[in-house]
Design a protein around this motif. Structure first.
Motif, PDB file in Angstrom:
ATOM      1  N   PHE A 101       0.809  -1.196   0.036  1.00  0.00           N
ATOM      2  CA  PHE A 101       0.130  -0.211   0.086  1.00  0.00           C
ATOM      3  C   PHE A 101       0.740   1.152   0.093  1.00  0.00           C
ATOM      4  O   PHE A 101       1.602   1.449   0.993  1.00  0.00           O
ATOM      5  N   VAL A 102       0.587   1.911  -1.155  1.00  0.00           N
ATOM      6  CA  VAL A 102       1.330   3.256  -1.175  1.00  0.00           C
ATOM      7  C   VAL A 102       0.454   4.327  -1.216  1.00  0.00           C
ATOM      8  O   VAL A 102      -0.508   4.485  -1.736  1.00  0.00           O
ATOM      9  N   ALA A 103       1.113   5.392  -0.475  1.00  0.00           N
ATOM     10  CA  ALA A 103       0.066   6.726  -0.115  1.00  0.00           C
ATOM     11  C   ALA A 103       0.780   7.930  -0.239  1.00  0.00           C
ATOM     12  O   ALA A 103       2.079   7.907   0.237  1.00  0.00           O
ATOM     13  N   ASP A 104       0.337   8.939  -0.764  1.00  0.00           N
ATOM     14  CA  ASP A 104       0.778  10.198  -0.768  1.00  0.00           C
ATOM     15  C   ASP A 104       0.303  10.941   0.494  1.00  0.00           C
ATOM     16  O   ASP A 104      -0.799  11.580   0.437  1.00  0.00           O
ATOM     17  N   THR A 105       1.242  10.901   1.541  1.00  0.00           N
ATOM     18  CA  THR A 105       0.510  11.352   2.948  1.00  0.00           C
ATOM     19  C   THR A 105       0.524  12.925   2.876  1.00  0.00           C
ATOM     20  O   THR A 105      -0.299  13.527   3.592  1.00  0.00           O
ATOM     21  N   THR A 122      -6.757   6.028   6.007  1.00  0.00           N
ATOM     22  CA  THR A 122      -6.080   4.936   5.219  1.00  0.00           C
ATOM     23  C   THR A 122      -5.256   4.148   6.211  1.00  0.00           C
ATOM     24  O   THR A 122      -4.964   4.471   7.432  1.00  0.00           O
ATOM     25  N   PRO A 125       1.081   4.064   5.507  1.00  0.00           N
ATOM     26  CA  PRO A 125       1.719   3.818   4.058  1.00  0.00           C
ATOM     27  C   PRO A 125       2.841   2.861   4.114  1.00  0.00           C
ATOM     28  O   PRO A 125       3.390   2.300   5.436  1.00  0.00           O
ATOM     29  N   MET A 126       3.077   2.128   3.068  1.00  0.00           N
ATOM     30  CA  MET A 126       4.053   1.056   2.997  1.00  0.00           C
ATOM     31  C   MET A 126       3.547  -0.319   3.613  1.00  0.00           C
ATOM     32  O   MET A 126       4.621  -0.710   4.390  1.00  0.00           O
ATOM     33  N   THR A 127       2.477  -0.513   3.881  1.00  0.00           N
ATOM     34  CA  THR A 127       2.014  -1.526   4.636  1.00  0.00           C
ATOM     35  C   THR A 127       1.693  -2.655   3.459  1.00  0.00           C
ATOM     36  O   THR A 127       1.040  -2.514   2.466  1.00  0.00           O
ATOM     37  N   VAL A 163      -3.442   7.329  -3.686  1.00  0.00           N
ATOM     38  CA  VAL A 163      -3.295   5.795  -3.091  1.00  0.00           C
ATOM     39  C   VAL A 163      -3.309   4.746  -4.005  1.00  0.00           C
ATOM     40  O   VAL A 163      -3.852   4.922  -5.191  1.00  0.00           O
ATOM     41  N   ARG A 301       9.052  -3.863   0.594  1.00  0.00           N
ATOM     42  CA  ARG A 301       9.213  -2.670  -0.477  1.00  0.00           C
ATOM     43  C   ARG A 301       9.979  -3.313  -1.622  1.00  0.00           C
ATOM     44  O   ARG A 301       9.595  -3.114  -2.584  1.00  0.00           O
TER      45      ARG A 301
END
Length: 544
Positions: A101-105, A122, A125-127, A163, A301
């Motif tokens: 899971f990648v997110a633009d925090t 969400t 990130p990086m889960t 996301v 990752r």
């Protein structure tokens, strides 16, 4: 939006703020107040009601959630996502496949600062997530959001996705193990098995294991020969310097050592490098245990093609003290998401198409034309497009035309030998045939031409056993209950015992506290066509 107490005489069209008991049940919060609800409230002795009234410039909660969800994931499948329909102002995004899971925090934080009515939550990130796992939820907190806030959210999200779920890009791995003099074989095997478990959890096939002496040349030779698009090294003695034997073996092969050490405990003594196009992860000694350590974060990752650089590894230090945390269980062989994972429900659909069309004057109502296809094919196609996991059409014996109408659509067909005994037998036959791991069943009638895939999706979105919504029933816009009905697996046993023509009515009546009505536009949930007159009337309405 105006919120507060309203006299019943002024409350028509408002949204009920708190559930209220009335004769025969409860009017649930969030219900629009129409004549039937107001009459029930008056009969129960109420003169006022606490409600919300939308004003110009307000976007209803579901419409607002749908717009923001669409802006977050405009092409869900391209982002590894599935987007549910909104319900009670909430729209969930799920992982379409396992991945990172990648997110633009930064932009998500900016989104949550726009207006208090608009919220997005969400996962971290990086889960690493499993297929069907919920990764984000949009929630409109009140019953509406200002148009200005919704438009601002859409503009903020327009530049690029915020996301996504990055898929596995390294599907194979090779493992090099070393042993020091006097090291017990059981210790080496314990470490190897822990690594195997980690790879299984991520869906990575271990193509080869090489056990060699704890020497630079031996490790280099094993790395050069090892198959797999990702290489792992677990040494018998911890790597204590970037010039130690395992990192030195990477350099010896002409590879690059990109990072030694990380600010995560356990997991400090990790190294990350490359040999040609292959990433190499030097695992810390704590990787012999299945418990979470810093190597898990790096491995996940790298596996998804998002290897961390030095800055990313440095940032792992905040939250990197893992020794005492109980929040993540140790992975096990064949690891699957824990029961605590909130995921998209697995739903099987039953399309009941075993009726005899006795009131059609010799015609088969399910073969009547709806647009350019038969009613039966139309009903099946809308179900298939709704997001259900499987669709089973329950047919009567001796109706080859119905089977032919369904050919090529991608559903299963089941013949109910007891169709003459009533709808209950078709439901029971279908329950016996659905996926045994299904969380719910959507029971749909094949003679309802007005229902769409979006209508079915609304029922799927409303199903939530944790919130007490274990039975979800479609209703007309005025709240009159209709069809289809989504029923959770708690009720599969009584469904499997049904007979006669009453269908599931008794179950719905006996368990009314679990029933949630989802209002569909107009009378879609009520329109079924059993006679030539009904068909003529419906077609005249469609043409007008």
């Amino acid at each position: 939006m105006i919120f507060g107490p309203l006299p019943l005489a002024e409350a028509e069209g408002a949204i009920l703020a708190h559930s209220i008991a009335v004769a025969g049940g409860r009017i649930k919060k969030g219900a629009p107040l129409g004549p039937r609800e107001l009459a029930a409230l008056a009969a129960a002795g109420h003169e006022t009601v606490v409600a919300a009234r939308l004003t110009d410039g307000d976007v209803p909660e579901d419409a607002a959630a749908a717009r923001i969800g669409a802006a977050m994931a405009p092409q869900p499948s391209a982002l590894g996502l599935e987007r549910a329909a909104p319900f009670t102002g909430r729209l969930n995004l799920y992982a379409a496949h396992a991945g990172l899971f990648v997110a633009d925090t930064a932009r998500l934080a900016a989104l949550n600062r726009l207006h208090e009515a608009v919220t997005v939550a969400t996962l971290a990130p990086m889960t690493w997530v499993a297929a069907r796992q919920m990764i984000a939820t949009v929630k409109i907190i009140p019953y509406a959001a200002p148009e200005q806030a919704v438009a601002a959210a859409e503009a903020l999200l327009a530049a690029q996705p915020v996301v996504e779920v990055a898929p596995l890009t390294h599907a194979t791995a090779g493992l090099v193990l070393t042993a020091t003099p006097g090291m017990k074989p059981s210790v080496v095997e314990k470490g190897a098995e822990a690594v195997r478990q980690r790879l299984r959890r991520l869906g990575i096939a271990l193509e080869a294991e090489r056990q060699v002496a704890h020497e630079e040349a031996a490790i280099a030779e094993a790395l050069a020969e090892c198959p797999g698009s990702l290489l792992l090294v677990l040494t018998g003695s911890a790597t204590s310097d970037r010039n130690d034997v395992a990192p030195a073996a990477v350099v010896r092969l002409g590879g690059a050592l990109e990072r030694f050490g990380m600010p995560v405990d356990p997991g400090n003594l990790l190294f990350l490098g490359t040999v040609g196009a292959k990433p190499v992860i030097g695992l810390p000694g704590c990787a012999r245990s299945p418990k979470l350590n810093g190597a898990d974060w790096v491995l996940e990752r790298v596996a998804a093609g998002r290897p961390p650089d030095g800055e990313a590894i440095a940032a792992m230090g905040v939250g990197g003290l893992l020794k005492e945390i109980p929040s993540r269980p140790a992975p096990r062989a064949g690891d699957a998401p824990s029961e605590a994972v909130i995921g998209r429900a697995k739903v099987s659909a039953l399309l009941l198409a075993a009726g005899a069309s006795r009131r059609m004057g010799g015609q088969d109502k399910l073969l009547e034309a709806v647009g350019d296809r038969t009613l039966l094919a139309h009903a099946a196609s809308e179900l298939l497009a709704s997001g259900v996991d499987e669709t089973i059409a329950v047919l009567r014996p001796g109706a080859p035309e119905r089977s032919a109408a369904l050919q090529g659509l991608g559903l299963r067909m089941l013949e109910n030998a007891r169709a003459e005994d009533g709808m209950g037998t078709s439901i029971a036959a279908g329950i016996a045939a659905i996926d045994p791991t299904a969380d719910a069943v959507l029971i749909a009638l094949a003679d309802m031409p007005a229902l769409t895939a979006e209508d079915h999706a609304k029922l799927l979105a409303a199903f939530d056993p944790a919130e007490g919504r274990e039975i979800v029933r479609a209703a007309a816009a005025d709240g009159t209950p209709g069809n289809p009905v989504l029923i959770g697996r708690r009720f599969f046993e009584p469904l499997g015992l049904l007979s006669g023509d009453a269908g599931a009515r008794a179950i719905l009546s006996e368990h009314a506290e679990f029933v949630t009505l989802v209002r569909l536009p107009g009378r879609r949930a009520l329109i079924d066509l059993d006679t030539p007159e009904a068909w003529a009337e419906w077609r005249a309405g469609e043409a007008s």
